[in-house]
Every structure is written in C-alpha cells, then in structure tokens.
Design a protein around this motif. Structure first.
Motif, PDB file in Angstrom:
ATOM      1  N   GLN A  26       0.857  -1.189   0.000  1.00 15.39           N
ATOM      2  CA  GLN A  26       0.000   0.000   0.000  1.00 15.39           C
ATOM      3  C   GLN A  26       0.887   1.230   0.000  1.00 15.39           C
ATOM      4  O   GLN A  26       2.082   1.150   0.250  1.00 15.39           O
ATOM      5  N   LYS A  27       0.287   2.380  -0.298  1.00 20.01           N
ATOM      6  CA  LYS A  27       1.006   3.645  -0.197  1.00 20.01           C
ATOM      7  C   LYS A  27       0.655   4.302   1.124  1.00 20.01           C
ATOM      8  O   LYS A  27      -0.503   4.339   1.522  1.00 20.01           O
ATOM      9  N   ARG A  28       1.655   4.829   1.773  1.00 19.39           N
ATOM     10  CA  ARG A  28       1.556   5.420   3.101  1.00 19.39           C
ATOM     11  C   ARG A  28       1.060   6.860   3.004  1.00 19.39           C
ATOM     12  O   ARG A  28       1.578   7.646   2.225  1.00 19.39           O
ATOM     13  N   MET A  39       5.042   6.796   0.146  1.00 18.73           N
ATOM     14  CA  MET A  39       5.990   5.680   0.173  1.00 18.73           C
ATOM     15  C   MET A  39       5.238   4.350   0.207  1.00 18.73           C
ATOM     16  O   MET A  39       4.160   4.247   0.783  1.00 18.73           O
ATOM     17  N   ILE A  40       5.837   3.339  -0.407  1.00 20.52           N
ATOM     18  CA  ILE A  40       5.251   2.005  -0.438  1.00 20.52           C
ATOM     19  C   ILE A  40       5.577   1.313   0.887  1.00 20.52           C
ATOM     20  O   ILE A  40       6.710   1.395   1.377  1.00 20.52           O
ATOM     21  N   GLU A  41       4.590   0.630   1.442  1.00 17.82           N
ATOM     22  CA  GLU A  41       4.770  -0.031   2.736  1.00 17.82           C
ATOM     23  C   GLU A  41       3.890  -1.272   2.823  1.00 17.82           C
ATOM     24  O   GLU A  41       3.048  -1.510   1.966  1.00 17.82           O
ATOM     25  N   ASN A 128      -4.065   3.042  -2.523  1.00 15.26           N
ATOM     26  CA  ASN A 128      -3.553   2.079  -3.497  1.00 15.26           C
ATOM     27  C   ASN A 128      -3.157   0.753  -2.836  1.00 15.26           C
ATOM     28  O   ASN A 128      -2.061   0.247  -3.040  1.00 15.26           O
ATOM     29  N   VAL A 129      -4.057   0.197  -2.048  1.00 15.31           N
ATOM     30  CA  VAL A 129      -3.841  -1.108  -1.420  1.00 15.31           C
ATOM     31  C   VAL A 129      -4.005  -2.164  -2.513  1.00 15.31           C
ATOM     32  O   VAL A 129      -5.031  -2.204  -3.185  1.00 15.31           O
TER      33      VAL A 129
END
Length: 171
Positions: A26-28, A39-41, A128-129
């Motif tokens: 997902q995006k943080r 950021m992607i996390e 954006n999960v």
C-alpha cells in the motif's frame, strides 16, 4: 523529559493464486509524517498500551486494508504467562526493525499472515492497497528502493529470500 521509541507491528500478508505468490502493499499517507506520504509499505501500526501484539496486528490490518487476519505465523507457538498481577506474551516475529534516526522513533515487529475479505482501495492512512507478485516486488526493490518506507525494505528482502529458499526446499 525522556523520549521513548514507539512499539509497532507489521504484517507481510501472503496470498497465492494459480501458483503465484503475492503480498499486499500500500502507499503510506499519514498526516503526522508528510515527508513519508506516498511511500510504499506493508500494513503496520502502533501497539496500544497493554494491547496484545496479535490483536494489534489484526486491528491495524483491518483499519488499513479492510481485510480480516485469519492466521499469523507463530501465534500458536506464543506462550502466555500470568502471575503476580502480570500477563506476558512471549512470541517470535518474522523480522524486527528500528528507526534509530529520522522522522519517527518506532520499532516494528513483523509477522507473516493470511487474510480473508475484500480489500478497500484506501483508508485515512493508506491508498492504493493492492496485491503484488513476489517477482514484481523483487523488481520494485531493485529498481525503486527509494519509493519504499525504509522500515520495511530489509524485511521485504528477507521475505523474498525466505520464499526462494522455501520454494527450493519444497521442489
């Protein structure tokens, strides 16, 4: 006043479809950490006072993704001790990481887990999960490492290696 690190938990959420392994990314988006937005996390969050770490992981995954955690690796091997007014859970996560410099003093213990339900596209902390194949994840870490939340980079690399070794062992 002494400042302390915040304990947190994260989940590498696995899914296999037609023999292809995926994890959830997902995006943080956090109001209190604008430099990290986008950021992607992996799903993660802070542990509340006296909250069981496994309950926290279930809560955070649901809040950020809409998914229900149905299995956490290592949960059934954890040991609960109650005595003298204390209740202590002993467990072994897949990986541990600590920010020792930067915006946020957090320590995250990450577990591998499985879920059920329908993904929400965004929450008040994420956007954006989505499911990403391990091959795509490997390529993303190789070519776009700077887009990932630093707390999760080494953990995700460790997971890729773990899955490659598991695949070789099982074949």
């Amino acid at each position: 006043m002494e400042l302390l690190a915040k304990p947190g938990v994260g989940g590498i959420i696995e899914h296999t479809l037609n023999g292809v392994n995926y994890i959830l990314l997902q995006k943080r988006y956090k109001d209190d950490a604008p430099l990290e937005s986008g950021m992607i996390e992996i799903p993660a969050g802070k542990i509340r006072e006296f909250e069981n770490i496994f309950d926290c992981l279930r809560r955070e995954v649901f809040e950020e993704t809409g998914l229900e955690v149905i299995e956490i690796e290592g949960e059934y091997e954890s040991i609960l001790v109650e005595m003298n007014g204390y209740k202590v859970v002993n467990y072994q996560p897949f990986a541990c990481s600590q920010n020792i410099m930067g915006e946020y003093p957090i320590m995250v213990q990450t577990f591998i887990c499985r879920v059920q339900g329908k993904i929400i596209s965004q929450s008040n902390e994420t956007k954006n999960v989505r499911w990403v194949s391990l091959d795509t994840l490997k390529e993303m870490l190789l070519n776009q490492e700077d887009r990932f939340y630093p707390m999760h980079i080494t953990t995700l690399r460790k997971y890729i290696t773990y899955m490659e070794l598991r695949s070789k062992r099982d074949s």
